[in-house]
Design a protein around this motif. Structure first.
Motif, PDB file in Angstrom:
ATOM      1  N   ILE A   1     -37.115  -3.145  18.418  1.00 51.36           N
ATOM      2  CA  ILE A   1     -37.912  -3.975  19.308  1.00 51.36           C
ATOM      3  C   ILE A   1     -39.398  -3.650  19.264  1.00 51.36           C
ATOM      4  CG2 ILE A   1     -38.182  -4.676  21.731  1.00 51.36           C
ATOM      5  CD1 ILE A   1     -35.279  -3.924  22.155  1.00 51.36           C
ATOM      6  N   THR A   2     -39.748  -2.399  18.960  1.00 54.12           N
ATOM      7  CA  THR A   2     -41.121  -1.909  19.134  1.00 54.12           C
ATOM      8  C   THR A   2     -42.178  -2.842  18.556  1.00 54.12           C
ATOM      9  OG1 THR A   2     -40.366   0.383  19.185  1.00 54.12           O
ATOM     10  CG2 THR A   2     -42.697   0.005  18.688  1.00 54.12           C
ATOM     11  N   GLN A   3     -42.013  -3.257  17.316  1.00 51.74           N
ATOM     12  CA  GLN A   3     -43.010  -4.096  16.662  1.00 51.74           C
ATOM     13  C   GLN A   3     -42.713  -5.582  16.776  1.00 51.74           C
ATOM     14  OE1 GLN A   3     -43.444  -2.510  12.585  1.00 51.74           O
ATOM     15  NE2 GLN A   3     -45.447  -1.781  13.230  1.00 51.74           N
ATOM     16  N   ASN A   4     -41.683  -5.926  17.543  1.00 47.61           N
ATOM     17  CA  ASN A   4     -41.271  -7.329  17.599  1.00 47.61           C
ATOM     18  C   ASN A   4     -41.315  -7.909  19.010  1.00 47.61           C
ATOM     19  OD1 ASN A   4     -40.348  -7.788  14.696  1.00 47.61           O
ATOM     20  ND2 ASN A   4     -39.226  -5.931  15.243  1.00 47.61           N
ATOM     21  N   TRP A   5     -42.096  -7.263  19.881  1.00 46.82           N
ATOM     22  CA  TRP A   5     -42.323  -7.807  21.214  1.00 46.82           C
ATOM     23  C   TRP A   5     -43.359  -8.921  21.103  1.00 46.82           C
ATOM     24  CZ3 TRP A   5     -39.093  -6.630  24.903  1.00 46.82           C
ATOM     25  CH2 TRP A   5     -39.409  -6.943  26.242  1.00 46.82           C
ATOM     26  N   TYR A   6     -43.124 -10.022  21.792  1.00 48.73           N
ATOM     27  CA  TYR A   6     -44.026 -11.175  21.686  1.00 48.73           C
ATOM     28  C   TYR A   6     -45.082 -11.114  22.781  1.00 48.73           C
ATOM     29  CZ  TYR A   6     -45.642 -16.038  21.779  1.00 48.73           C
ATOM     30  OH  TYR A   6     -46.425 -17.169  21.786  1.00 48.73           O
ATOM     31  N   PHE A   7     -46.346 -11.143  22.390  1.00 51.67           N
ATOM     32  CA  PHE A   7     -47.467 -11.078  23.330  1.00 51.67           C
ATOM     33  C   PHE A   7     -48.218 -12.403  23.355  1.00 51.67           C
ATOM     34  CE2 PHE A   7     -46.754  -6.696  21.929  1.00 51.67           C
ATOM     35  CZ  PHE A   7     -46.633  -6.047  23.150  1.00 51.67           C
ATOM     36  N   GLY A   8     -47.472 -13.499  23.510  1.00 53.74           N
ATOM     37  CA  GLY A   8     -48.080 -14.821  23.560  1.00 53.74           C
ATOM     38  C   GLY A   8     -47.520 -15.630  24.713  1.00 53.74           C
ATOM     39  N   ASN A   9     -47.760 -16.950  24.684  1.00 54.70           N
ATOM     40  CA  ASN A   9     -47.391 -17.799  25.815  1.00 54.70           C
ATOM     41  C   ASN A   9     -46.520 -18.997  25.444  1.00 54.70           C
ATOM     42  OD1 ASN A   9     -49.008 -16.569  28.126  1.00 54.70           O
ATOM     43  ND2 ASN A   9     -50.615 -16.832  26.584  1.00 54.70           N
ATOM     44  N   LYS A  10     -45.919 -18.962  24.239  1.00 54.75           N
ATOM     45  CA  LYS A  10     -45.009 -20.038  23.844  1.00 54.75           C
ATOM     46  C   LYS A  10     -43.641 -19.744  24.449  1.00 54.75           C
ATOM     47  CE  LYS A  10     -43.296 -22.577  19.819  1.00 54.75           C
ATOM     48  NZ  LYS A  10     -43.311 -22.701  18.344  1.00 54.75           N
ATOM     49  N   LYS A  11     -43.141 -20.664  25.256  1.00 52.07           N
ATOM     50  CA  LYS A  11     -41.931 -20.432  26.038  1.00 52.07           C
ATOM     51  C   LYS A  11     -40.728 -20.032  25.175  1.00 52.07           C
ATOM     52  CE  LYS A  11     -43.488 -21.772  30.224  1.00 52.07           C
ATOM     53  NZ  LYS A  11     -44.895 -22.054  29.930  1.00 52.07           N
ATOM     54  N   ALA A  12     -40.509 -20.772  24.083  1.00 54.31           N
ATOM     55  CA  ALA A  12     -39.338 -20.504  23.241  1.00 54.31           C
ATOM     56  C   ALA A  12     -39.369 -19.116  22.617  1.00 54.31           C
ATOM     57  CB  ALA A  12     -39.237 -21.565  22.139  1.00 54.31           C
ATOM     58  N   MET A  13     -40.569 -18.530  22.506  1.00 53.14           N
ATOM     59  CA  MET A  13     -40.706 -17.215  21.884  1.00 53.14           C
ATOM     60  C   MET A  13     -40.724 -16.090  22.919  1.00 53.14           C
ATOM     61  SD  MET A  13     -43.489 -18.406  18.998  1.00 53.14           S
ATOM     62  CE  MET A  13     -43.551 -16.909  18.045  1.00 53.14           C
TER      63      MET A  13
ATOM     64  N   ILE B   1     -38.347 -15.891  25.293  1.00 49.77           N
ATOM     65  CA  ILE B   1     -36.955 -15.619  25.676  1.00 49.77           C
ATOM     66  C   ILE B   1     -36.442 -14.295  25.108  1.00 49.77           C
ATOM     67  CG2 ILE B   1     -34.586 -16.473  25.540  1.00 49.77           C
ATOM     68  CD1 ILE B   1     -35.721 -19.314  25.584  1.00 49.77           C
ATOM     69  N   PRO B   2     -36.687 -13.981  23.805  1.00 49.26           N
ATOM     70  CA  PRO B   2     -36.197 -12.695  23.294  1.00 49.26           C
ATOM     71  C   PRO B   2     -36.726 -11.487  24.068  1.00 49.26           C
ATOM     72  CG  PRO B   2     -36.775 -14.132  21.476  1.00 49.26           C
ATOM     73  CD  PRO B   2     -37.245 -14.811  22.727  1.00 49.26           C
TER      74      PRO B   2
ATOM     75  N   SER C   1     -38.628 -17.504  17.705  1.00 45.03           N
ATOM     76  CA  SER C   1     -38.449 -18.723  18.495  1.00 45.03           C
ATOM     77  C   SER C   1     -36.973 -19.105  18.537  1.00 45.03           C
ATOM     78  CB  SER C   1     -39.260 -19.864  17.881  1.00 45.03           C
ATOM     79  OG  SER C   1     -39.076 -21.062  18.590  1.00 45.03           O
ATOM     80  N   LEU C   2     -36.448 -19.345  19.731  1.00 44.71           N
ATOM     81  CA  LEU C   2     -35.064 -19.773  19.909  1.00 44.71           C
ATOM     82  C   LEU C   2     -35.035 -21.260  20.224  1.00 44.71           C
ATOM     83  CD1 LEU C   2     -33.607 -16.826  22.044  1.00 44.71           C
ATOM     84  CD2 LEU C   2     -33.701 -17.071  19.558  1.00 44.71           C
ATOM     85  N   SER C   3     -34.360 -22.029  19.376  1.00 44.38           N
ATOM     86  CA  SER C   3     -34.319 -23.487  19.517  1.00 44.38           C
ATOM     87  C   SER C   3     -33.333 -23.919  20.595  1.00 44.38           C
ATOM     88  CB  SER C   3     -33.930 -24.120  18.172  1.00 44.38           C
ATOM     89  OG  SER C   3     -33.588 -25.466  18.324  1.00 44.38           O
ATOM     90  N   LYS C   4     -33.576 -25.109  21.159  1.00 43.45           N
ATOM     91  CA  LYS C   4     -32.639 -25.691  22.123  1.00 43.45           C
ATOM     92  C   LYS C   4     -31.318 -26.058  21.464  1.00 43.45           C
ATOM     93  CE  LYS C   4     -36.285 -27.629  25.084  1.00 43.45           C
ATOM     94  NZ  LYS C   4     -36.872 -28.874  25.645  1.00 43.45           N
ATOM     95  N   ASP C   5     -31.327 -26.179  20.133  1.00 42.70           N
ATOM     96  CA  ASP C   5     -30.105 -26.542  19.400  1.00 42.70           C
ATOM     97  C   ASP C   5     -29.193 -25.343  19.161  1.00 42.70           C
ATOM     98  OD1 ASP C   5     -30.921 -29.224  19.094  1.00 42.70           O
ATOM     99  OD2 ASP C   5     -32.172 -28.689  17.373  1.00 42.70           O
ATOM    100  N   LEU C   6     -29.605 -24.158  19.596  1.00 38.53           N
ATOM    101  CA  LEU C   6     -28.882 -22.937  19.254  1.00 38.53           C
ATOM    102  C   LEU C   6     -27.420 -22.984  19.687  1.00 38.53           C
ATOM    103  CD1 LEU C   6     -28.825 -20.074  18.167  1.00 38.53           C
ATOM    104  CD2 LEU C   6     -29.735 -19.267  20.349  1.00 38.53           C
ATOM    105  N   MET C   7     -27.159 -23.373  20.934  1.00 39.93           N
ATOM    106  CA  MET C   7     -25.788 -23.370  21.425  1.00 39.93           C
ATOM    107  C   MET C   7     -24.936 -24.429  20.723  1.00 39.93           C
ATOM    108  SD  MET C   7     -25.880 -20.825  23.232  1.00 39.93           S
ATOM    109  CE  MET C   7     -24.118 -20.960  23.415  1.00 39.93           C
ATOM    110  N   ALA C   8     -25.536 -25.587  20.408  1.00 42.92           N
ATOM    111  CA  ALA C   8     -24.796 -26.635  19.692  1.00 42.92           C
ATOM    112  C   ALA C   8     -24.416 -26.158  18.294  1.00 42.92           C
ATOM    113  CB  ALA C   8     -25.633 -27.907  19.614  1.00 42.92           C
ATOM    114  N   ILE C   9     -25.365 -25.489  17.626  1.00 38.91           N
ATOM    115  CA  ILE C   9     -25.095 -24.955  16.283  1.00 38.91           C
ATOM    116  C   ILE C   9     -24.011 -23.882  16.347  1.00 38.91           C
ATOM    117  CG2 ILE C   9     -26.089 -23.646  14.370  1.00 38.91           C
ATOM    118  CD1 ILE C   9     -27.019 -26.549  14.506  1.00 38.91           C
ATOM    119  N   ALA C  10     -24.085 -23.022  17.368  1.00 43.98           N
ATOM    120  CA  ALA C  10     -23.064 -21.987  17.530  1.00 43.98           C
ATOM    121  C   ALA C  10     -21.693 -22.609  17.745  1.00 43.98           C
ATOM    122  CB  ALA C  10     -23.428 -21.074  18.704  1.00 43.98           C
TER     123      ALA C  10
END
Length: 389
Positions: free
Chosen positions: A218-230, A232-233, A291-300
């Motif tokens: 996680i250390t280098q993969n924390w998101y420091f922005g304001n895009k909602k989809a990004m 969530i992680p 970024s996690l898409s809204k289609d994620l659960m449908a694809i799963a």
């Protein structure tokens, strides 16, 4: 065999003499049949599928100092100037609905203010998790690290040089001919992919051990922005990992926890929506995140249906197979919009281990497979205690 043995027991010395004379007159046929039997037995022994056992596993438990309650998470987020008010409120809502509890963990670098997201900090996190798992595994199983022939490590977002698998080889001084693999960029499915790869390797190499280490960094993969989809992680991913010892030695059968029966993998990457549903990218301000898409659960759900189609005939009772097949035929011939029949997998399995990727993942599989609260309790509590690791 019983008939043959009973007949042999009745033979007299004269009968054995006559049998020997008969073999002499048919020596060529006897040699050919014997050679055929030997070759057949050899081919059977060499090509048969070897049993694979899960001897033991261990999970990494971080120190209590790395726990991140909701309040601490939000207090630290507010101190980071990159997040605006809307992003902070969004993270708060996601966190409350995520299914995570108050005792999950974040790496040491993210407890610092400002966060320490250097390569050194990321390596420290990787070493703490991987070596913490492996130390415990080797201690519990009494297996010498130099007896390991196959090593598979999966971590999607952190792939340094030397690799994570090389770090393990160096730490435990594994032997020079160890078959090591380092899987990256394969998301939450990488754990199953690693087990499948290790199983295939154990079909090739005789009487040996394989170790699978599964984690995320996680250390280098924390998101420091304001895009909602990004964002969530940030609310779902936490520190954790596991090490699994697999064996194809018959002597390990009695002490092993499980024996592998079936593995099924379905790759939906040819579908563009599936390909883009979990995507590492940069936002408009150049901030990197996943970024996690809204289609994620449908694809799963589609992947689940494909897996069920493959797995069903292998494990389900004949009554469920007939219902599934009849529905499939009716759908093809009469009504293309008819919903496919979801077999009752509770008739085939006693326990279900659903990936603790988030509350929505568990809810969706609970609904689609018509599972009870008891069936999904282990997954919910894993998510609550550790988060998505």
């Amino acid at each position: 065999m019983a008939v043959v043995i009973s007949e042999i027991s009745r033979l007299t010395p004269d009968d054995f003499h006559q049998l020997w004379l008969h073999l002499q007159y048919n020596l060529v046929s006897f040699i050919l049949l014997s050679a055929l039997a030997v070759v057949g037995c050899t081919v059977f022994v060499m090509t048969r599928s070897r049993s694979v056992y899960l001897v033991d596993y261990s999970c990494y438990l971080p120190p209590e100092s790395l726990q991140v309650p909701y309040k601490k998470f939000m207090d630290h987020s507010k101190l980071i100037e990159d997040f605006n008010d809307s992003s902070l409120e969004f993270q708060r809502k996601i966190l409350e609905r995520s299914g995570l509890g108050e005792e999950t963990y974040l790496p040491e670098g993210l407890h610092c203010v400002p966060p320490r997201t250097t390569m050194v900090a990321a390596r420290e996190e990787a070493e703490q998790v991987m070596f913490g798992c492996l130390d415990k595994l080797f201690q519990n199983t009494k297996v010498n690290p130099r007896d390991i022939s196959v090593l598979v490590v999966n971590c999607s977002l952190f792939n340094p040089t030397p690799s994570l698998s090389a770090m393990i080889v160096n730490k435990y001084k594994l032997r020079g001919n160890v078959k090591s693999f380092n899987l990256g960029g394969m998301g939450c499915s990488a754990g199953v992919i690693s087990i499948d790869l290790a199983k295939d390797m154990l079909q090739v190499h005789r009487k040996t051990y394989a170790v699978v280490v599964s984690t995320e960094n996680i250390t280098q993969n924390w998101y420091f922005g304001n895009k909602k989809a990004m964002l969530i992680p940030n609310c779902l991913f936490r520190v954790g990992g596991t090490a699994v010892l697999l064996s194809n030695k018959a002597s390990d059968r009695r002490r092993s926890k499980y024996m592998m029966v079936q593995t099924v993998r379905t790759h939906k990457g040819a579908n563009d929506k599936a390909f883009n549903c979990v995507y590492q990218e940069q936002d408009d301000n150049g901030k990197t995140g996943v970024s996690l898409s809204k289609d994620l659960m449908a694809i799963a759900g589609e992947a689940l249906k494909a897996n069920i189609t493959t797995l069903g005939p292998l494990v389900l009772p004949i009554s469920e197979q007939i219902l599934f097949f009849a529905t499939l035929v009716a759908k093809k011939l009469f009504n293309a919009k008819m919903k496919p029949y979801i077999p009752d997998f509770k008739l085939a399995f006693d326990h279900f281990c659903i990936h603790a990727g988030g509350r929505a993942v568990i809810d969706e599989l609970e609904k689609n497979l018509e599972l009870s609260v008891t069936h999904v309790e282990a997954s919910r509590m894993t998510l609550h205690r550790f988060g998505n690791t």
